[in-house]
Design an enzyme around this catalytic site. Structure first.
Site, PDB file in Angstrom:
ATOM      1  N   GLN A 107     -16.176  23.646 -58.868  1.00 48.05           N
ATOM      2  CA  GLN A 107     -16.562  23.864 -57.475  1.00 48.05           C
ATOM      3  C   GLN A 107     -16.883  22.542 -56.776  1.00 48.05           C
ATOM      4  O   GLN A 107     -17.750  21.789 -57.222  1.00 48.05           O
ATOM      5  CB  GLN A 107     -17.782  24.787 -57.383  1.00 48.05           C
ATOM      6  CG  GLN A 107     -17.522  26.200 -57.871  1.00 48.05           C
ATOM      7  CD  GLN A 107     -17.894  26.409 -59.320  1.00 48.05           C
ATOM      8  OE1 GLN A 107     -17.882  25.459 -60.118  1.00 48.05           O
ATOM      9  NE2 GLN A 107     -18.225  27.630 -59.690  1.00 48.05           N
ATOM     10  N   GLN A 166     -11.037  23.700 -56.206  1.00 48.82           N
ATOM     11  CA  GLN A 166     -11.794  24.950 -56.261  1.00 48.82           C
ATOM     12  C   GLN A 166     -12.856  24.950 -55.161  1.00 48.82           C
ATOM     13  O   GLN A 166     -13.583  23.975 -54.981  1.00 48.82           O
ATOM     14  CB  GLN A 166     -12.465  25.119 -57.628  1.00 48.82           C
ATOM     15  CG  GLN A 166     -13.208  26.443 -57.783  1.00 48.82           C
ATOM     16  CD  GLN A 166     -13.639  26.713 -59.219  1.00 48.82           C
ATOM     17  OE1 GLN A 166     -13.198  26.039 -60.146  1.00 48.82           O
ATOM     18  NE2 GLN A 166     -14.478  27.710 -59.405  1.00 48.82           N
ATOM     19  N   ASP A 167     -12.928  26.072 -54.416  1.00 47.09           N
ATOM     20  CA  ASP A 167     -13.950  26.260 -53.374  1.00 47.09           C
ATOM     21  C   ASP A 167     -13.827  25.238 -52.247  1.00 47.09           C
ATOM     22  O   ASP A 167     -14.819  24.640 -51.819  1.00 47.09           O
ATOM     23  CB  ASP A 167     -15.359  26.193 -53.969  1.00 47.09           C
ATOM     24  CG  ASP A 167     -15.679  27.383 -54.859  1.00 47.09           C
ATOM     25  OD1 ASP A 167     -14.793  28.206 -55.087  1.00 47.09           O
ATOM     26  OD2 ASP A 167     -16.817  27.478 -55.321  1.00 47.09           O
ATOM     27  N   ASP A 172     -10.276  30.282 -55.605  1.00 43.98           N
ATOM     28  CA  ASP A 172     -11.226  30.771 -54.592  1.00 43.98           C
ATOM     29  C   ASP A 172     -11.347  29.781 -53.438  1.00 43.98           C
ATOM     30  O   ASP A 172     -12.442  29.504 -52.939  1.00 43.98           O
ATOM     31  CB  ASP A 172     -12.617  30.988 -55.209  1.00 43.98           C
ATOM     32  CG  ASP A 172     -12.588  31.888 -56.436  1.00 43.98           C
ATOM     33  OD1 ASP A 172     -11.668  32.710 -56.547  1.00 43.98           O
ATOM     34  OD2 ASP A 172     -13.490  31.753 -57.279  1.00 43.98           O
ATOM     35  N   ARG A 225      -9.873  37.741 -55.008  1.00 40.54           N
ATOM     36  CA  ARG A 225     -10.631  38.541 -55.957  1.00 40.54           C
ATOM     37  C   ARG A 225     -12.035  38.784 -55.384  1.00 40.54           C
ATOM     38  O   ARG A 225     -12.525  37.996 -54.556  1.00 40.54           O
ATOM     39  CB  ARG A 225     -10.711  37.853 -57.322  1.00 40.54           C
ATOM     40  CG  ARG A 225     -11.333  36.460 -57.313  1.00 40.54           C
ATOM     41  CD  ARG A 225     -11.441  35.903 -58.720  1.00 40.54           C
ATOM     42  NE  ARG A 225     -12.007  34.552 -58.743  1.00 40.54           N
ATOM     43  CZ  ARG A 225     -12.466  33.958 -59.844  1.00 40.54           C
ATOM     44  NH1 ARG A 225     -12.418  34.596 -61.010  1.00 40.54           N
ATOM     45  NH2 ARG A 225     -12.965  32.734 -59.793  1.00 40.54           N
TER      46      ARG A 225
END
Length: 563
Positions: free
Chosen positions: A354, A376-377, A398, A466
């Site tokens: 993240q 990520q993120d 994500d 998700r």
């Protein structure tokens, strides 16, 4: 009659009178308590936590026997404020010597988040005090937004402890959940009162049944050009006018040709709670700094020289001890923030997990022709109402996540090559409560891949999203989906978690990845078949865009794009 006999008789009469008064007071008090209790139970019956609702408001006190729905919801909000003030003291006591960097960071995040929550709850009280029962429908969108943000904050605080050692999370878990449930009760009351007021006014067309209301919650509105309604004509012009023709308030330049050499210095010098737009021109260059636009900086606007040449970059990440919340290269909480022609980047890389490029908790914020680059993120759409137009978002896992009410319109969402064995997820939406007016709406965008992933796409699985939280909500409509999208479309978070309570929808998409025949069979997944259902996620209905986007100058389409 003797004096002693007279005195005894007088005492007897006083005793009888006092007894009558006490009995009357008890009966009156009992009647008052019963009337208050019945009214309170009725209002609390619409909430998700009715027993907590009744007990918390009863304990707080102050309700009259004639208290109506509006007074009760105000009391509910005050109960929430009291609970937040209490937990602030608890967190201060937990901030003891000997904590490591990660633990201190998580506690610091919580203290910042509590202040945001208090602001949102106090703003809710102010709004309620200017609202009557019958005027509630006019105020409901703002109230829902404030309370939805306040709920999100508590879960953000909890999420910050997921990599921490020790028992900090356990020490705070019960109190944080209690606050989120208290605020949830206030939100449910607002939704219920608004529905009842609409019924009293006879607004049949504006009243949805329970299922539809939980799906839409009035996401956003916009005009025919695609700008949300809250964007003023002046701001719209600012976003479309060439930079050299804009009168700016401050200039940032790496070469010293402006008043400031860093973005942070220009932000610090900007006026607090400005009621007019304050424009900061950030000249071309790579600015290696972490920038915070705090909640007392309203109406700031960043104007870059182009997303390819004006870049702000950092590399904070969770592997180096930062919380996801605090890893952001740029974090925005000041109301009505606008940015155009600039790139926000986090260069930590896929192996660092993240690492946020931009975090936004700014209500009525808009981004035009910007780029967000990370792994990520990447883009943390944390809370409140946000709009993105003609932007590029790059990431792996994500990479668009959070719990704002957000529309991304005419954007390029670019999956890039992740670490080995990682699955790519375009979205991870974090709605915790079915009454929150939040979700991710992706309209007329292109979901594709960078060249490095295209060359290796057979080695990775790619999904639309998700469910990060229980009531996760994401809609993709009128968009082009490339062939890298897995035929199932969506992926589980953890087993059966949220599969029945989420809302994932697809409507009128195109491209080789848009086929829905082999999509997941979850109860919460929908192939949207009607324009009336899909329209709930357009800028006009999802973000009340017409009321604020004209002021930002960002182009927008309020309804369907017709693509």
């Amino acid at each position: 009659m003797g004096s002693a006999q007279y005195t005894n008789s007088k005492r007897f009469l006083f005793t009888v009178l006092a007894s009558v008064l006490i009995v009357g007071a008890v009966i009156g008090s009992s009647k008052h308590d019963k009337e208050t209790s019945n009214a309170l139970k009725e209002v609390c019956s619409s909430t998700l936590h009715p027993e907590l609702c009744v007990s918390s408001i009863s304990s707080y006190g102050g309700l009259s026997s004639k208290a109506g729905h509006m007074e009760i919801v105000e009391s509910a909000v005050r109960v929430g404020i009291s609970a937040v003030e209490k937990i602030k003291g608890h967190v201060r006591r937990l901030s003891r010597p000997g904590l490591d960097f990660r633990q201190r960071g998580a506690l610091k995040d919580c203290m910042e988040i509590f202040e945001d929550t208090l602001d949102e709850l106090h703003d809710t009280l102010t709004e309620l005090q200017n609202t009557t029962f019958l005027s509630m429908p006019k105020h409901a969108d703002d109230l829902k937004t404030l309370l939805s943000g306040a709920i999100t904050n508590q879960y953000t605080c909890l999420d910050g402890f997921h990599l921490c050692k020790g028992h900090l999370k356990q020490d705070l878990n019960a109190e944080l959940l209690n606050i989120s449930h208290l605020v949830s009760n206030s939100l449910a009351m607002v939704c219920n009162i608004s529905d009842k007021a609409n019924q009293a006014l006879g607004n049949a067309d504006s009243i949805s049944n329970r299922r539809r209301r939980l799906l839409s919650n009035d996401f956003m509105s916009s005009d025919d050009d695609g700008f949300p309604s809250w964007m003023s004509a002046g701001d719209r012009r600012l976003l479309q006018t060439p930079t050299q023709n804009i009168t700016v308030n401050a200039v940032v330049a790496k070469d010293g040709s402006g008043r400031y050499t860093t973005i942070a210095a220009a932000v610090a010098a900007a006026p607090e709670k400005s009621t007019s737009r304050y424009a900061i021109h950030i000249k071309k260059g790579v600015y290696q700094e972490n920038v915070d636009i705090p909640k007392n900086k309203h109406n700031l606007m960043f104007i870059g020289d182009g997303k390819d040449v004006t870049v702000v970059t950092g590399n904070r990440n969770v592997q180096d001890g930062y919380t996801t919340f605090h890893s952001a290269t740029v974090a925005v909480t000041g109301k009505a923030f606008v940015a155009r022609d600039i790139t926000f980047k986090n260069t930590a890389g896929a192996a660092k997990h993240q690492a946020v490029a931009l975090r936004v908790g700014s209500d009525l914020s808009a981004f035009f022709r910007c780029s967000f680059e990370g792994f990520q993120d990447t883009l943390y759409v944390h809370s409140l109402r946000q709009f993105y137009r003609q932007c590029d978002v790059f990431g792996t896992v994500d990479f668009i996540f959070g719990n704002a009410a957000v529309v991304l319109q005419n954007c390029n969402l670019m999956a890039r090559k992740p670490s080995a064995n990682q699955k790519i997820m375009y979205t991870a939406q974090g709605r915790e409560d079915p009454n929150q007016n939040t979700g991710i709406s992706i309209q007329n965008c292109r979901l594709s891949a960078t060249s490095d992933l295209v060359a290796a796409k057979s080695s990775f699985q790619v999904y639309l999203g998700r469910p990060w939280k229980q009531y996760s909500r994401t809609v993709i409509m009128e968009s082009h989906l490339d062939d890298l999208i897995n035929p199932a479309g969506w992926h589980e978070w953890d087993g059966n978690f949220a599969l029945n309570t989420l809302y994932y929808g697809e409507y009128m998409n195109r491209g080789p990845g848009a086929g829905t025949a082999n999509r997941v069979k979850w109860k919460g997944y929908h192939v949207i078949k009607t324009s009336s259902e899909a329209s709930q996620f357009t800028v006009n209905q999802f973000l009340q865009g017409d009321s604020w986007l004209p002021s930002t100058g960002v182009q927008y389409i309020g309804g369907f794009t017709g693509q």
